[in-house]
Design a protein around this motif. Structure first.
Motif, PDB file in Angstrom:
ATOM      1  N   VAL A 290     -49.076  36.603 -29.065  1.00  0.00           N
ATOM      2  CA  VAL A 290     -47.853  37.323 -29.409  1.00  0.00           C
ATOM      3  C   VAL A 290     -47.077  36.526 -30.445  1.00  0.00           C
ATOM      4  O   VAL A 290     -46.762  35.348 -30.234  1.00  0.00           O
ATOM      5  N   SER A 291     -46.741  37.157 -31.566  1.00  0.00           N
ATOM      6  CA  SER A 291     -45.940  36.504 -32.605  1.00  0.00           C
ATOM      7  C   SER A 291     -44.462  36.608 -32.244  1.00  0.00           C
ATOM      8  O   SER A 291     -43.988  37.665 -31.808  1.00  0.00           O
ATOM      9  N   THR A 292     -43.738  35.506 -32.435  1.00  0.00           N
ATOM     10  CA  THR A 292     -42.300  35.519 -32.137  1.00  0.00           C
ATOM     11  C   THR A 292     -41.530  36.326 -33.183  1.00  0.00           C
ATOM     12  O   THR A 292     -40.489  36.897 -32.886  1.00  0.00           O
ATOM     13  N   GLN A 293     -42.016  36.345 -34.425  1.00  0.00           N
ATOM     14  CA  GLN A 293     -41.431  37.152 -35.511  1.00  0.00           C
ATOM     15  C   GLN A 293     -39.922  36.995 -35.627  1.00  0.00           C
ATOM     16  O   GLN A 293     -39.178  37.953 -35.798  1.00  0.00           O
ATOM     17  N   GLY A 294     -39.455  35.762 -35.494  1.00  0.00           N
ATOM     18  CA  GLY A 294     -38.031  35.479 -35.667  1.00  0.00           C
ATOM     19  C   GLY A 294     -37.147  35.911 -34.507  1.00  0.00           C
ATOM     20  O   GLY A 294     -35.919  35.866 -34.605  1.00  0.00           O
ATOM     21  N   LYS A 295     -37.742  36.349 -33.385  1.00  0.00           N
ATOM     22  CA  LYS A 295     -36.938  36.781 -32.244  1.00  0.00           C
ATOM     23  C   LYS A 295     -36.374  35.579 -31.503  1.00  0.00           C
ATOM     24  O   LYS A 295     -36.865  34.459 -31.632  1.00  0.00           O
ATOM     25  N   ASP A 296     -35.341  35.819 -30.699  1.00  0.00           N
ATOM     26  CA  ASP A 296     -34.795  34.782 -29.839  1.00  0.00           C
ATOM     27  C   ASP A 296     -35.883  34.391 -28.828  1.00  0.00           C
ATOM     28  O   ASP A 296     -36.312  35.212 -28.014  1.00  0.00           O
TER      29      ASP A 296
ATOM     30  N   ALA B 153     -53.274  35.235 -19.793  1.00  0.00           N
ATOM     31  CA  ALA B 153     -52.664  34.137 -20.543  1.00  0.00           C
ATOM     32  C   ALA B 153     -51.987  34.718 -21.778  1.00  0.00           C
ATOM     33  O   ALA B 153     -52.601  35.483 -22.529  1.00  0.00           O
ATOM     34  N   ILE B 154     -50.718  34.372 -21.969  1.00  0.00           N
ATOM     35  CA  ILE B 154     -49.945  34.861 -23.113  1.00  0.00           C
ATOM     36  C   ILE B 154     -49.488  33.658 -23.930  1.00  0.00           C
ATOM     37  O   ILE B 154     -48.854  32.750 -23.409  1.00  0.00           O
ATOM     38  N   THR B 155     -49.842  33.644 -25.199  1.00  0.00           N
ATOM     39  CA  THR B 155     -49.480  32.540 -26.081  1.00  0.00           C
ATOM     40  C   THR B 155     -48.543  33.031 -27.182  1.00  0.00           C
ATOM     41  O   THR B 155     -48.876  33.977 -27.901  1.00  0.00           O
ATOM     42  N   LEU B 156     -47.381  32.382 -27.294  1.00  0.00           N
ATOM     43  CA  LEU B 156     -46.441  32.698 -28.365  1.00  0.00           C
ATOM     44  C   LEU B 156     -46.726  31.798 -29.561  1.00  0.00           C
ATOM     45  O   LEU B 156     -47.013  30.612 -29.402  1.00  0.00           O
ATOM     46  N   TYR B 157     -46.655  32.377 -30.740  1.00  0.00           N
ATOM     47  CA  TYR B 157     -46.817  31.556 -31.948  1.00  0.00           C
ATOM     48  C   TYR B 157     -45.874  32.058 -33.027  1.00  0.00           C
ATOM     49  O   TYR B 157     -45.471  33.222 -33.044  1.00  0.00           O
ATOM     50  N   GLU B 158     -45.501  31.152 -33.895  1.00  0.00           N
ATOM     51  CA  GLU B 158     -44.615  31.488 -35.009  1.00  0.00           C
ATOM     52  C   GLU B 158     -45.451  31.842 -36.228  1.00  0.00           C
ATOM     53  O   GLU B 158     -46.576  31.354 -36.378  1.00  0.00           O
ATOM     54  N   PRO B 159     -44.928  32.704 -37.115  1.00  0.00           N
ATOM     55  CA  PRO B 159     -45.717  33.162 -38.271  1.00  0.00           C
ATOM     56  C   PRO B 159     -46.334  32.034 -39.102  1.00  0.00           C
ATOM     57  O   PRO B 159     -47.370  32.212 -39.705  1.00  0.00           O
ATOM     58  N   GLY B 160     -45.711  30.853 -39.107  1.00  0.00           N
ATOM     59  CA  GLY B 160     -46.247  29.747 -39.903  1.00  0.00           C
ATOM     60  C   GLY B 160     -47.349  28.969 -39.213  1.00  0.00           C
ATOM     61  O   GLY B 160     -47.819  27.943 -39.737  1.00  0.00           O
ATOM     62  N   GLN B 161     -47.794  29.425 -38.036  1.00  0.00           N
ATOM     63  CA  GLN B 161     -48.779  28.672 -37.267  1.00  0.00           C
ATOM     64  C   GLN B 161     -50.171  29.319 -37.260  1.00  0.00           C
ATOM     65  O   GLN B 161     -50.976  29.046 -36.385  1.00  0.00           O
ATOM     66  N   GLU B 162     -50.440  30.152 -38.260  1.00  0.00           N
ATOM     67  CA  GLU B 162     -51.749  30.806 -38.323  1.00  0.00           C
ATOM     68  C   GLU B 162     -52.891  29.789 -38.382  1.00  0.00           C
ATOM     69  O   GLU B 162     -53.963  30.009 -37.817  1.00  0.00           O
ATOM     70  N   LYS B 163     -52.646  28.668 -39.064  1.00  0.00           N
ATOM     71  CA  LYS B 163     -53.687  27.647 -39.202  1.00  0.00           C
ATOM     72  C   LYS B 163     -54.077  27.086 -37.841  1.00  0.00           C
ATOM     73  O   LYS B 163     -55.262  26.899 -37.546  1.00  0.00           O
ATOM     74  N   GLU B 164     -53.071  26.809 -36.978  1.00  0.00           N
ATOM     75  CA  GLU B 164     -53.344  26.282 -35.650  1.00  0.00           C
ATOM     76  C   GLU B 164     -54.125  27.289 -34.803  1.00  0.00           C
ATOM     77  O   GLU B 164     -55.030  26.915 -34.060  1.00  0.00           O
ATOM     78  N   ILE B 165     -53.772  28.567 -34.935  1.00  0.00           N
ATOM     79  CA  ILE B 165     -54.490  29.607 -34.203  1.00  0.00           C
ATOM     80  C   ILE B 165     -55.944  29.687 -34.679  1.00  0.00           C
ATOM     81  O   ILE B 165     -56.879  29.804 -33.882  1.00  0.00           O
ATOM     82  N   THR B 166     -56.126  29.585 -35.990  1.00  0.00           N
ATOM     83  CA  THR B 166     -57.484  29.623 -36.556  1.00  0.00           C
ATOM     84  C   THR B 166     -58.327  28.469 -36.022  1.00  0.00           C
ATOM     85  O   THR B 166     -59.517  28.645 -35.735  1.00  0.00           O
ATOM     86  N   GLU B 167     -57.718  27.283 -35.875  1.00  0.00           N
ATOM     87  CA  GLU B 167     -58.440  26.126 -35.351  1.00  0.00           C
ATOM     88  C   GLU B 167     -58.887  26.367 -33.909  1.00  0.00           C
ATOM     89  O   GLU B 167     -59.983  25.966 -33.517  1.00  0.00           O
ATOM     90  N   LEU B 168     -58.030  27.020 -33.126  1.00  0.00           N
ATOM     91  CA  LEU B 168     -58.405  27.351 -31.747  1.00  0.00           C
ATOM     92  C   LEU B 168     -59.548  28.358 -31.733  1.00  0.00           C
ATOM     93  O   LEU B 168     -60.464  28.268 -30.913  1.00  0.00           O
ATOM     94  N   GLU B 169     -59.500  29.309 -32.647  1.00  0.00           N
ATOM     95  CA  GLU B 169     -60.556  30.317 -32.724  1.00  0.00           C
ATOM     96  C   GLU B 169     -61.898  29.688 -33.097  1.00  0.00           C
ATOM     97  O   GLU B 169     -62.951  30.159 -32.672  1.00  0.00           O
ATOM     98  N   LYS B 170     -61.861  28.608 -33.875  1.00  0.00           N
ATOM     99  CA  LYS B 170     -63.096  27.911 -34.249  1.00  0.00           C
ATOM    100  C   LYS B 170     -63.773  27.288 -33.028  1.00  0.00           C
ATOM    101  O   LYS B 170     -64.986  27.034 -33.037  1.00  0.00           O
ATOM    102  N   LEU B 171     -62.989  27.025 -31.968  1.00  0.00           N
ATOM    103  CA  LEU B 171     -63.551  26.476 -30.737  1.00  0.00           C
ATOM    104  C   LEU B 171     -64.253  27.548 -29.906  1.00  0.00           C
ATOM    105  O   LEU B 171     -64.893  27.239 -28.900  1.00  0.00           O
ATOM    106  N   GLY B 172     -64.111  28.801 -30.323  1.00  0.00           N
ATOM    107  CA  GLY B 172     -64.708  29.906 -29.576  1.00  0.00           C
ATOM    108  C   GLY B 172     -63.702  30.675 -28.741  1.00  0.00           C
ATOM    109  O   GLY B 172     -64.068  31.528 -27.944  1.00  0.00           O
TER     110      GLY B 172
END
Length: 449
Positions: free
Chosen positions: A223-229, A343-362
């Motif tokens: 789930v992207s935070t998209q600038g929300k509180d 499992a629900i993971t929040l991420y900020e729009p600038g963290q796509e790289k970190e998400i991609t790294e997790l995806e590389k792990l499978g």
């Protein structure tokens, strides 16, 4: 598929396993129990929640000499909570033994002097505890560890991370040369290898592969935070999930305090676990959680690696951990023993790289977004990149022509292009009509001959 009866275990062990409805071994148990029974030293690598604890407890009890009241096995765990869990699992098996067994667990924050006094009278047959306290009891010459023939290092990667490997090294040095060592870990970091080489002679190394790095029983949402509180978003996710028990992770003690305070003010029943708790408060909180006095637990990664709370239906990552391994351990707190979990993971729009790294792990994510308080299917965060890739797949000559047209034409060129295309199509239709007419005339002429 095999059952525990196939391992030819002592009858009381089978009774104990039946009592907790363990019928078929997990893959890690199926592979390692026969090896450990045969006296082999083993390095077992398997994902969290795979049944590692019983993989070593079952063969230890099976080879235990009940009439011998000396230390026969020592088990270290990097946290008090994990040591307590192993102890409870061991006690559950021991209560079915026809002969009384002496199992003790030693952790920090307990009365060391009292433990020393008891050890002067009776030695436990199985020792379970944290490395620091076990080493203290050995140094005081109260715990006679040198009679042990089996040494278990559980959660070895966490032991390394928490700086306890030196204590484990000193404990291992007190054992006889014919020691059977069992090392269990979710991962085998490179820094752990010198320790393994020092004490393990040609061990069997078993890595239990899994189709996915996260249990297939877990729905893994992104789930992207998209600038929300963020606190408000966490509250909405927590409340509307209506979990049996939710474990909410944050990276720092300060953030744990902030989230727990905010959720409590919103009327939720919240407990918090972090390094800031005293041993007494931590023990009290854990008892309350086990009794389901709380529906939500906010915690740092200490809980992810050292606490196994039964019945966790939801995990919420309020932020991405700095270490990728922590993400796996966090999510692995739910969906255990074949049960489903979310499992629900929040991420900020600038963290796509970190998400991609997790995806590389499978790790596979399902994109979700919050609408009217409910999680619904979200947008693929890579959709723009995919569109660009599709554009690049177009014929390069056509792309060049399009770019050239955009440069050369003034406003209104699109209408002129459409008009030219329509005119060209009209001309092609006329040519085809004429050709059809000619062919029809030829057929008529041939038919009249």
């Amino acid at each position: 598929m095999s059952t525990f009866k196939d391992f030819k275990l002592k009858p009381y062990i089978l009774q104990a396993l039946a009592d907790i409805r363990f019928i078929q071994p997990t893959p890690v148990q199926e592979k390692l129990i026969p090896l450990i029974k045969a006296g082999r030293s083993v390095v077992g690598q398997s994902q969290t929640g795979s049944g590692k604890t019983h993989a070593f407890l079952i063969p230890i009890f099976n080879q235990l000499q009940e009439e011998n009241h000396e230390v026969q096995a020592v088990i270290t765990a990097p946290s008090r909570e994990l040591a307590e869990q192993i102890y409870q699992a061991a006690e559950q098996i021991a209560k079915f033994s026809p002969e009384p067994l002496n199992i003790q667990h030693y952790v920090g924050g307990t009365d060391k002097q009292r433990q020393i006094e008891k050890l002067h009278h009776h030695q436990p047959q199985i020792v379970i505890g944290t490395p620091g306290r076990i080493l203290d009891l050995i140094k005081s010459k109260a715990l006679k560890s040198y009679t042990a023939t089996t040494f278990v290092v559980d959660e070895a990667d966490m032991t390394l991370d928490m700086g306890f490997l030196n204590e484990v090294d000193k404990i291992a040095a007190t054992f006889p040369a014919n020691l059977q060592m069992l090392v269990f870990s979710a991962t085998i970091p490179q820094k752990l290898e010198p320790f393994l080489r020092k004490y393990m002679n040609s061990p069997v190394i078993e890595e239990i592969p899994t189709e996915t790095i996260i249990s297939p029983t877990i729905s893994n949402y992104l789930v992207s935070t998209q600038g929300k509180d963020k606190n408000q978003l966490i509250y909405q996710l927590a409340k509307n999930s209506n979990p049996y028990l939710a474990l909410i992770f944050a990276n720092t003690k300060r953030r744990v305090d902030e989230i727990a305070d905010y959720l409590t003010k919103q009327g939720l029943k919240v407990a918090k676990i972090s390094g800031g708790l005293t041993p007494r408060d931590r023990k009290k909180t854990m008892r309350q959680i086990q009794k389901l006095d709380f529906q939500y637990v906010v915690a740092t990664d200490l809980a992810a690696r050292g606490i196994d709370i039964a019945g966790i239906s939801h995990v919420i990552n309020t932020e991405l951990p700095a270490d990728q391994e922590f993400f796996i351990h966090r999510v692995g707190r739910t969906g255990r023993n074949g049960l489903s979990g979310i499992a629900i993971t929040l991420y900020e729009p600038g963290q796509e790289k970190e998400i991609t790294e997790l995806e590389k792990l499978g790790i596979k994510f399902e994109p979700k977004r919050l609408k009217d308080g409910q999680l619904i299917d979200g947008y693929d965060r890579n959709r723009r990149a995919k569109r660009e890739k599709t554009k690049q797949a177009l014929d390069t000559k056509m792309v060049g022509l399009v770019k050239k047209q955009k440069k050369q034409h003034k406003p209104g060129y699109k209408k002129r292009i459409k008009s030219a295309i329509a005119k060209d199509e009209w001309f092609k239709r006329r040519v085809k009509q004429r050709e059809d007419m000619r062919q029809q005339k030829r057929k008529n002429r041939d038919a009249n001959r």
